[in-house]
Design a protein around this motif. Sequence first.
Motif, PDB file in Angstrom:
ATOM      1  N   MET A 196       0.554  -0.990   0.333  1.00 45.52           N
ATOM      2  CA  MET A 196      -0.225   0.222   0.331  1.00 45.52           C
ATOM      3  C   MET A 196       0.934   1.214   0.055  1.00 45.52           C
ATOM      4  N   ASP A 197       1.421   1.433   0.280  1.00 52.58           N
ATOM      5  CA  ASP A 197       3.258   2.439   0.761  1.00 52.58           C
ATOM      6  C   ASP A 197       3.627   2.849  -0.690  1.00 52.58           C
ATOM      7  N   ALA A 198       3.794   0.871  -1.549  1.00 55.65           N
ATOM      8  CA  ALA A 198       3.425   1.639  -3.057  1.00 55.65           C
ATOM      9  C   ALA A 198       2.786   2.326  -3.840  1.00 55.65           C
ATOM     10  N   PHE A 199       1.942   1.987  -3.997  1.00 59.64           N
ATOM     11  CA  PHE A 199       0.333   1.887  -4.355  1.00 59.64           C
ATOM     12  C   PHE A 199       0.623   3.462  -4.266  1.00 59.64           C
ATOM     13  N   GLN A 201       2.496   5.677  -2.802  1.00 58.36           N
ATOM     14  CA  GLN A 201       3.815   6.741  -4.014  1.00 58.36           C
ATOM     15  C   GLN A 201       3.376   6.533  -5.275  1.00 58.36           C
ATOM     16  N   ALA A 202       3.057   5.782  -5.933  1.00 57.63           N
ATOM     17  CA  ALA A 202       2.734   6.136  -7.250  1.00 57.63           C
ATOM     18  C   ALA A 202       1.540   6.665  -7.622  1.00 57.63           C
ATOM     19  N   ILE A 203       0.406   6.946  -6.854  1.00 60.64           N
ATOM     20  CA  ILE A 203      -0.354   7.640  -6.650  1.00 60.64           C
ATOM     21  C   ILE A 203       0.219   9.454  -6.177  1.00 60.64           C
ATOM     22  N   GLU A 204       0.349   9.665  -5.111  1.00 60.95           N
ATOM     23  CA  GLU A 204       0.970  11.223  -5.300  1.00 60.95           C
ATOM     24  C   GLU A 204       1.913  12.004  -5.960  1.00 60.95           C
ATOM     25  N   PRO A 205       2.280  11.024  -6.307  1.00 65.77           N
ATOM     26  CA  PRO A 205       3.731  11.822  -7.835  1.00 65.77           C
ATOM     27  C   PRO A 205       2.697  12.173  -8.884  1.00 65.77           C
ATOM     28  N   PHE A 206       1.752  11.296  -9.263  1.00 64.36           N
ATOM     29  CA  PHE A 206       1.233  11.955 -10.746  1.00 64.36           C
ATOM     30  C   PHE A 206       0.395  13.084 -10.362  1.00 64.36           C
ATOM     31  N   VAL A 207      -0.218  13.244  -8.721  1.00 64.73           N
ATOM     32  CA  VAL A 207      -1.644  14.777  -8.608  1.00 64.73           C
ATOM     33  C   VAL A 207      -0.881  15.360  -7.974  1.00 64.73           C
ATOM     34  N   SER A 208       0.730  15.315  -7.665  1.00 67.00           N
ATOM     35  CA  SER A 208       1.930  16.332  -7.138  1.00 67.00           C
ATOM     36  C   SER A 208       1.936  17.198  -8.035  1.00 67.00           C
ATOM     37  N   GLY A 254       8.731   4.254  -6.917  1.00 66.37           N
ATOM     38  CA  GLY A 254      10.208   4.952  -6.147  1.00 66.37           C
ATOM     39  C   GLY A 254      10.678   5.986  -7.450  1.00 66.37           C
ATOM     40  N   MET A 255      11.321   5.960  -7.983  1.00 61.36           N
ATOM     41  CA  MET A 255      11.599   6.351  -9.548  1.00 61.36           C
ATOM     42  C   MET A 255      10.820   8.104  -9.397  1.00 61.36           C
ATOM     43  N   ALA A 256       9.585   8.033  -9.145  1.00 54.60           N
ATOM     44  CA  ALA A 256       8.405   8.663  -9.830  1.00 54.60           C
ATOM     45  C   ALA A 256       8.441   9.933  -8.618  1.00 54.60           C
ATOM     46  N   PHE A 257       8.274   9.232  -6.773  1.00 51.49           N
ATOM     47  CA  PHE A 257       8.677  10.168  -6.636  1.00 51.49           C
ATOM     48  C   PHE A 257       9.555  11.019  -5.699  1.00 51.49           C
ATOM     49  N   ASN A 258      10.061   9.696  -6.031  1.00 48.47           N
ATOM     50  CA  ASN A 258      12.271  10.519  -5.991  1.00 48.47           C
ATOM     51  C   ASN A 258      11.887  11.951  -6.772  1.00 48.47           C
ATOM     52  N   ASN A 259      11.683  11.662  -7.771  1.00 46.81           N
ATOM     53  CA  ASN A 259      11.653  13.157  -8.385  1.00 46.81           C
ATOM     54  C   ASN A 259      10.155  14.165  -9.180  1.00 46.81           C
ATOM     55  N   ASP A 261       7.846  13.960  -6.260  1.00 44.04           N
ATOM     56  CA  ASP A 261       7.647  14.350  -5.244  1.00 44.04           C
ATOM     57  C   ASP A 261       6.345  13.920  -4.753  1.00 44.04           C
ATOM     58  N   LEU A 262       5.737  13.978  -2.855  1.00 42.49           N
ATOM     59  CA  LEU A 262       4.693  13.683  -2.308  1.00 42.49           C
ATOM     60  C   LEU A 262       3.935  14.559  -2.001  1.00 42.49           C
ATOM     61  N   GLY A 263       2.845  13.854  -0.962  1.00 35.98           N
ATOM     62  CA  GLY A 263       2.117  14.931  -1.111  1.00 35.98           C
ATOM     63  C   GLY A 263       1.231  15.062   0.922  1.00 35.98           C
ATOM     64  N   TYR A 264      -0.098  15.328   0.707  1.00 33.14           N
ATOM     65  CA  TYR A 264      -0.771  15.261   1.892  1.00 33.14           C
ATOM     66  C   TYR A 264      -0.384  14.253   2.731  1.00 33.14           C
ATOM     67  N   VAL A 265      -0.555  13.126   1.902  1.00 33.77           N
ATOM     68  CA  VAL A 265      -1.046  12.052   3.000  1.00 33.77           C
ATOM     69  C   VAL A 265       0.443  11.162   3.772  1.00 33.77           C
ATOM     70  N   HIS A 266       1.348  12.061   2.634  1.00 30.82           N
ATOM     71  CA  HIS A 266       2.408  11.093   4.173  1.00 30.82           C
ATOM     72  C   HIS A 266       3.379  12.278   5.315  1.00 30.82           C
ATOM     73  N   ALA A 267       2.342  12.906   4.102  1.00 28.27           N
ATOM     74  CA  ALA A 267       3.069  14.517   5.501  1.00 28.27           C
ATOM     75  C   ALA A 267       2.398  14.160   6.492  1.00 28.27           C
ATOM     76  N   MET A 268       0.949  13.453   6.345  1.00 30.54           N
ATOM     77  CA  MET A 268       0.215  13.339   7.444  1.00 30.54           C
ATOM     78  C   MET A 268       1.182  11.591   8.002  1.00 30.54           C
ATOM     79  N   ALA A 269       1.120  11.149   7.114  1.00 30.35           N
ATOM     80  CA  ALA A 269       1.023   9.933   7.123  1.00 30.35           C
ATOM     81  C   ALA A 269       2.364   9.791   8.428  1.00 30.35           C
ATOM     82  N   HIS A 270       3.199  10.830   8.186  1.00 30.97           N
ATOM     83  CA  HIS A 270       4.399  10.895   9.136  1.00 30.97           C
ATOM     84  C   HIS A 270       3.744  10.946  10.893  1.00 30.97           C
ATOM     85  N   GLN A 271       3.229  11.960  10.781  1.00 25.48           N
ATOM     86  CA  GLN A 271       2.831  12.227  12.039  1.00 25.48           C
ATOM     87  C   GLN A 271       1.921  11.731  13.406  1.00 25.48           C
TER      88      GLN A 271
END
Length: 389
Positions: A196-199, A201-208, A254-259, A261-271
């Motif tokens: 699901m993390d990979a999922f 990380q494929a979604i957030e860069p697409f809408v970044s 991984g290659m996608a979000f490395n370049n 970036d991500l979004g609020y899902v990861h920003a909030m998940a880190h909290q």
Amino acid sequence: MAKNFDFLMPSVNFFGPGVIEKIGDRVNALNMKKPLIITDKFLEHAENGPVVQTLDSLNKANVNYTIYDGVEPNPKIHNIKAAKKLFQENDCDSIITIGGGSAHDTGKGAGIILTNGDDITKLAGIETLKNALPPLIAVNTTAGTGSELTRHCVITNQETHLKFVIVSWRNVPLVSFNDPMLQLNVPASLTAATGMDAFVQAIEPFVSTNHNAITDGLCLQAIKLIEGSLREAVANGHNVKARTDMVQAEMLAGMAFNNADLGYVHAMAHQLGGQYDAPHGVCCALLLPTVEKYNIVACPERFAELAKAMGENTTGLSTRDAAELSIKAMRQMSQDVGIPSSIKAIGAKPADFELMATNALKDGNAFSNPRKGTKDDIVKLFQEAYNQK
């Protein structure tokens, strides 16, 4: 006018069944005389597991090494300091990480404080590193975080329960190894969480806001592979095709979000992960549908494309209706692989939401989210994720 962008990934990436046998030769080619192996006790002692196979290749190549096996989930500052101490005491010159995101983050974190100063909290942010890390090779064992490919290092301050991110091109490993045969015994729950993390990380860069044509293609292909393989990998971990497809998917994401970036899902998940010491992939999955439903208004056409990639029939639908189907597909994927419906499942408490919202907006992943929110918006998103049934 097309915008300029750079594209980062390890210079060499070994992929496929059995490629772990090549690591000894690659270590010698890089002139790594005494690497510090960074892993956890479970992997170290697993019979014929990833560590055993890695060490077998190193031994055949006459490579000397020292092992640090103190990696723990959501790696803490004390983990990277312990690894640094062992590195120095044994005159190591390089690092090999074996595991998932926690091992790779521990290795990156140890490398950072070896060359950029002992107080890693002062280095949080984007491109703060002035000096190169020791040579780093990442042997990946989950499909997953993509950390073996990326410039992100995520560490938890055990005193404040705050996760922080150091994003730098200097963190990118020199070489990655993705051998799907190393993942056949990964438990179903971990397969689901990392998948699901990979999922995500494929979604957030697409809408970044930082997406580009190259990362778009990587995201869409990753999503298609995950749609076709994650459920099977969770249901039967020894399905080699499903494992292989998931490894390819997590590399693409991984290659996608490395370049991009991500979004609020990861920003909030880190909290969530920092506050409650919860699995990162589960935190991301719990927040995904709520956050992306909030984001739809910013770029509905991109969410409509996501729906198609997720296998939804959008024929004859308006852009907005097609976009809503992507949220339905996200929820279905989480449900199918056994992710709980609410952040209550990881012990989330509404009393913490205001502080977590404040810190989420400071997270390095927040700035590329397609919709710009306030602290109150983020609090409401946490509340919605809490009340989900």
